[in-house]
Design a protein around this motif. Structure first.
Motif, mmCIF file in Angstrom:
data_model
loop_
_atom_site.group_PDB
_atom_site.id
_atom_site.type_symbol
_atom_site.label_atom_id
_atom_site.label_comp_id
_atom_site.label_asym_id
_atom_site.label_seq_id
_atom_site.Cartn_x
_atom_site.Cartn_y
_atom_site.Cartn_z
ATOM 1 N N HIS A 56 0.832 -1.208 0.000
ATOM 2 C CA HIS A 56 0.000 0.000 0.000
ATOM 3 C C HIS A 56 0.869 1.262 0.000
ATOM 4 O O HIS A 56 0.537 2.253 -0.663
ATOM 5 N N ALA A 60 0.811 3.985 -3.045
ATOM 6 C CA ALA A 60 0.492 5.410 -2.911
ATOM 7 C C ALA A 60 1.548 6.270 -3.585
ATOM 8 O O ALA A 60 1.239 7.294 -4.216
ATOM 9 N N ALA A 61 2.817 5.864 -3.470
ATOM 10 C CA ALA A 61 3.893 6.593 -4.137
ATOM 11 C C ALA A 61 3.779 6.466 -5.655
ATOM 12 O O ALA A 61 4.009 7.440 -6.388
ATOM 13 N N ASP A 63 1.022 6.083 -7.275
ATOM 14 C CA ASP A 63 -0.087 6.962 -7.651
ATOM 15 C C ASP A 63 0.380 8.405 -7.823
ATOM 16 O O ASP A 63 -0.202 9.172 -8.594
ATOM 17 N N ALA A 64 1.420 8.788 -7.077
ATOM 18 C CA ALA A 64 1.961 10.155 -7.145
ATOM 19 C C ALA A 64 2.991 10.316 -8.260
ATOM 20 O O ALA A 64 3.517 11.412 -8.446
ATOM 21 N N HIS A 129 1.935 5.253 5.665
ATOM 22 C CA HIS A 129 1.189 5.386 4.411
ATOM 23 C C HIS A 129 0.859 6.868 4.256
ATOM 24 O O HIS A 129 -0.025 7.393 4.919
ATOM 25 N N TYR A 130 1.627 7.539 3.387
ATOM 26 C CA TYR A 130 1.498 8.979 3.222
ATOM 27 C C TYR A 130 0.407 9.315 2.203
ATOM 28 O O TYR A 130 0.150 8.542 1.277
ATOM 29 N N THR A 132 -1.152 10.617 -1.050
ATOM 30 C CA THR A 132 -0.589 10.725 -2.396
ATOM 31 C C THR A 132 -0.420 12.175 -2.816
ATOM 32 O O THR A 132 0.572 12.538 -3.461
ATOM 33 N N GLU A 133 -1.369 13.047 -2.435
ATOM 34 C CA GLU A 133 -1.266 14.440 -2.864
ATOM 35 C C GLU A 133 -0.035 15.123 -2.267
ATOM 36 O O GLU A 133 0.569 16.003 -2.904
ATOM 37 N N LEU A 135 2.837 13.557 -1.566
ATOM 38 C CA LEU A 135 3.983 13.025 -2.315
ATOM 39 C C LEU A 135 4.073 13.685 -3.694
ATOM 40 O O LEU A 135 5.175 13.992 -4.179
ATOM 41 N N ALA A 136 2.929 13.907 -4.317
ATOM 42 C CA ALA A 136 2.925 14.568 -5.625
ATOM 43 C C ALA A 136 3.457 15.992 -5.511
ATOM 44 O O ALA A 136 4.202 16.462 -6.388
ATOM 45 N N PRO A 270 -3.716 -2.012 -4.019
ATOM 46 C CA PRO A 270 -2.618 -1.214 -4.549
ATOM 47 C C PRO A 270 -2.057 -1.817 -5.844
ATOM 48 O O PRO A 270 -1.980 -3.039 -5.983
#
Length: 272
Positions: A56, A60-61, A63-64, A129-130, A132-133, A135-136, A270
């Motif tokens: 996961h 998430a990373a 996704d970014a 679990h950070y 995504t926004e 990280l983006a 994920p």
């Protein structure tokens, strides 16, 4: 106009820790035999919450916009190496860097130096679990940067108790730039900085950070601390942008976190 930089595609995840808090038994907490087995060994990022938690985190990373993943592991972590070596992946390349001994976060960073080379990269915890926004936003940050999390957001929109948040490193910022970062703040520091945002090791780094990490001396705990490398970069005149986030973070550092994290991630699949 918003910075459109998107060429940062590498993320380093620190997965070498001993998992001391996760190894401790917790009264009233029931885990499956598989979850207990990973917890007993301190492999918190591999605890099954529908999928291994690290799936996961990496998802998430991805996704970014992260496609190049470096996992910092110990020489004994063959299970992690084997799992990700065999896992079908569609968006990420996963490589490994070995930290021979658990000597602290700055040492974990240095273990990834050869794998990263001269590229800008993200440095992240493997047990968080950070959003995504966030990280983006880091990917759009030139040079050094870090996410400053709102303490209230971490408790209200994540799973982190307020008392745990109080122990996180405090960020002192001015005009969107980092002035100082205080690890393990005492009561006087907490009072002085008031509603300061906190760091959860969610960084973007230029490759110059490796030289500062190499210059770090052991702390009073006998560890090489990432915050000392950051302070070294600040002292050298290298700016750090602070990205503010009010979102929650899922923290899997103790056995009591497992149920809440599993519930928050239920139904998510994920894609790595």
């Amino acid at each position: 106009m918003e910075n459109a930089q998107t060429d940062l595609t590498t993320a380093v995840f620190m997965a070498r820790g001993l998992g001391t808090r996760m190894r401790k038994e917790a009264a009233g907490v029931e885990l499956s035999s598989a979850q207990s087995g990973m917890a007993d060994r301190g492999l918190k990022s591999m605890i099954d919450v529908g999928r291994p938690f690290l799936d996961h985190v990496i998802g998430a990373a991805a996704d970014a916009g992260i496609s190049d993943v470096v996992l910092v592991i110990g020489p004994e972590h063959e299970e992690i190496r084997r799992y990700y070596g065999e896992l079908p992946r569609h968006r990420t390349e996963i490589r490994f860097a070995v930290q021979e001994r658990p000597l602290g976060t700055a040492d974990a960073l240095l273990a990834a130096r050869e794998a990263v080379g001269d590229r800008q990269f993200l440095l992240l915890n493997s047990d968080n679990h950070y959003p995504t926004e966030a990280l983006a936003a880091l990917r759009r940050t030139p040079g050094h940067g870090l996410v400053g999390f709102d303490p209230r957001g971490l408790t209200e929109r994540g799973n982190i108790p307020a008392q745990r948040v109080r122990a996180f490193a405090l960020i002192e910022a001015r005009d969107g730039q980092l002035v100082d970062i205080v690890e393990k703040p005492d009561d006087a520091t907490l009072a002085r900085l008031g509603d300061a945002r906190v760091s959860m090791n969610c960084y973007a780094f230029a490759p110059s950070i490796f030289d500062h990490a190499a210059a770090v001396q052991p702390s009073s705990r006998g560890e090489y601390e990432l915050t000392d490398a950051v302070r070294g970069a600040l002292a050298a005149g290298e700016p750090f942008a602070v990205i503010e986030s009010d979102a929650g973070v899922l923290d899997l550092s103790q056995r009591g976190d497992v149920a809440a994290v599993a519930a928050a991630l239920a139904g998510r699949e994920p894609v790595l």
